[in-house]
Design a protein around this motif. Sequence first.
Motif, PDB file in Angstrom:
ATOM      1  N   ALA A  26       0.838  -1.204   0.000  1.00 40.06           N
ATOM      2  CA  ALA A  26       0.000   0.000   0.000  1.00 40.06           C
ATOM      3  C   ALA A  26       0.872   1.252   0.000  1.00 40.06           C
ATOM      4  O   ALA A  26       0.554   2.232  -0.686  1.00 40.06           O
ATOM      5  N   ASN A  27       1.976   1.230   0.736  1.00 38.77           N
ATOM      6  CA  ASN A  27       2.873   2.385   0.774  1.00 38.77           C
ATOM      7  C   ASN A  27       3.549   2.608  -0.571  1.00 38.77           C
ATOM      8  O   ASN A  27       3.685   3.745  -1.031  1.00 38.77           O
ATOM      9  N   ILE A  28       3.971   1.545  -1.215  1.00 37.88           N
ATOM     10  CA  ILE A  28       4.594   1.666  -2.539  1.00 37.88           C
ATOM     11  C   ILE A  28       3.578   2.184  -3.546  1.00 37.88           C
ATOM     12  O   ILE A  28       3.880   3.067  -4.355  1.00 37.88           O
ATOM     13  N   GLU A  35       2.057  -5.517  -6.861  1.00 32.08           N
ATOM     14  CA  GLU A  35       0.997  -4.687  -6.262  1.00 32.08           C
ATOM     15  C   GLU A  35      -0.228  -5.508  -5.876  1.00 32.08           C
ATOM     16  O   GLU A  35      -0.945  -5.146  -4.948  1.00 32.08           O
ATOM     17  N   ASN A  36      -0.467  -6.595  -6.588  1.00 28.93           N
ATOM     18  CA  ASN A  36      -1.616  -7.446  -6.275  1.00 28.93           C
ATOM     19  C   ASN A  36      -1.258  -8.590  -5.341  1.00 28.93           C
ATOM     20  O   ASN A  36      -2.063  -9.487  -5.118  1.00 28.93           O
ATOM     21  N   MET A  37      -0.037  -8.525  -4.805  1.00 30.90           N
ATOM     22  CA  MET A  37       0.464  -9.495  -3.823  1.00 30.90           C
ATOM     23  C   MET A  37       0.442 -10.935  -4.324  1.00 30.90           C
ATOM     24  O   MET A  37       0.224 -11.858  -3.554  1.00 30.90           O
ATOM     25  N   LYS A  38       0.647 -11.093  -5.616  1.00 31.66           N
ATOM     26  CA  LYS A  38       0.747 -12.440  -6.176  1.00 31.66           C
ATOM     27  C   LYS A  38       2.188 -12.933  -6.132  1.00 31.66           C
ATOM     28  O   LYS A  38       2.429 -14.127  -6.223  1.00 31.66           O
ATOM     29  N   ASP A  68      12.379   1.604   6.115  1.00 31.47           N
ATOM     30  CA  ASP A  68      11.569   1.506   7.328  1.00 31.47           C
ATOM     31  C   ASP A  68      10.180   2.089   7.110  1.00 31.47           C
ATOM     32  O   ASP A  68       9.187   1.521   7.561  1.00 31.47           O
ATOM     33  N   TRP A  69      10.101   3.234   6.416  1.00 37.61           N
ATOM     34  CA  TRP A  69       8.787   3.831   6.163  1.00 37.61           C
ATOM     35  C   TRP A  69       7.959   2.936   5.250  1.00 37.61           C
ATOM     36  O   TRP A  69       6.794   2.657   5.535  1.00 37.61           O
ATOM     37  N   ILE A  70       8.557   2.481   4.155  1.00 36.49           N
ATOM     38  CA  ILE A  70       7.817   1.621   3.231  1.00 36.49           C
ATOM     39  C   ILE A  70       7.322   0.370   3.940  1.00 36.49           C
ATOM     40  O   ILE A  70       6.177  -0.049   3.750  1.00 36.49           O
ATOM     41  N   LEU A  71       8.160  -0.210   4.782  1.00 37.02           N
ATOM     42  CA  LEU A  71       7.805  -1.447   5.473  1.00 37.02           C
ATOM     43  C   LEU A  71       6.885  -1.232   6.672  1.00 37.02           C
ATOM     44  O   LEU A  71       6.430  -2.182   7.287  1.00 37.02           O
ATOM     45  N   GLY A  72       6.583   0.025   6.984  1.00 45.56           N
ATOM     46  CA  GLY A  72       5.664   0.318   8.087  1.00 45.56           C
ATOM     47  C   GLY A  72       6.323   0.276   9.448  1.00 45.56           C
ATOM     48  O   GLY A  72       5.642   0.194  10.471  1.00 45.56           O
ATOM     49  N   LEU A  73       7.648   0.356   9.493  1.00 43.23           N
ATOM     50  CA  LEU A  73       8.365   0.329  10.762  1.00 43.23           C
ATOM     51  C   LEU A  73       8.568   1.726  11.340  1.00 43.23           C
ATOM     52  O   LEU A  73       8.925   1.883  12.497  1.00 43.23           O
ATOM     53  N   ASN A  74       8.353   2.743  10.510  1.00 44.43           N
ATOM     54  CA  ASN A  74       8.503   4.140  10.894  1.00 44.43           C
ATOM     55  C   ASN A  74       7.428   4.922  10.156  1.00 44.43           C
ATOM     56  O   ASN A  74       7.375   4.895   8.933  1.00 44.43           O
ATOM     57  N   ASN A  75       6.590   5.621  10.884  1.00 49.54           N
ATOM     58  CA  ASN A  75       5.475   6.338  10.262  1.00 49.54           C
ATOM     59  C   ASN A  75       5.808   7.754   9.837  1.00 49.54           C
ATOM     60  O   ASN A  75       4.935   8.499   9.412  1.00 49.54           O
TER      61      ASN A  75
END
Length: 71
Positions: free
Chosen positions: A5-7, A36-39, A59-66
């Motif tokens: 979702a971040n990408i 993007e469709n997680m396939k 870290d931001w992309i992976l959701g480790l840092n907002n």
Amino acid sequence: MEYIANIKSLRKLHGFSQKDMADLLQTTQQQYSKYENMKQELPIRHLVTICKRFEVSADWILGLNNNFQGR
């Protein structure tokens, strides 16, 4: 997965199409669509390329840092 979702948000924020992202990652639009469709999992080398292009941390992309500080 949050990182997809971040990408996708980065892609849209910068006006990139899936084809533009595929070109950046030196792959096909069909392959990028699978990410993007997680396939398929996004390879680390592509994550690095995306971080460098959009000047954001992994870290931001992976959701480790907002704290979004990208361009």
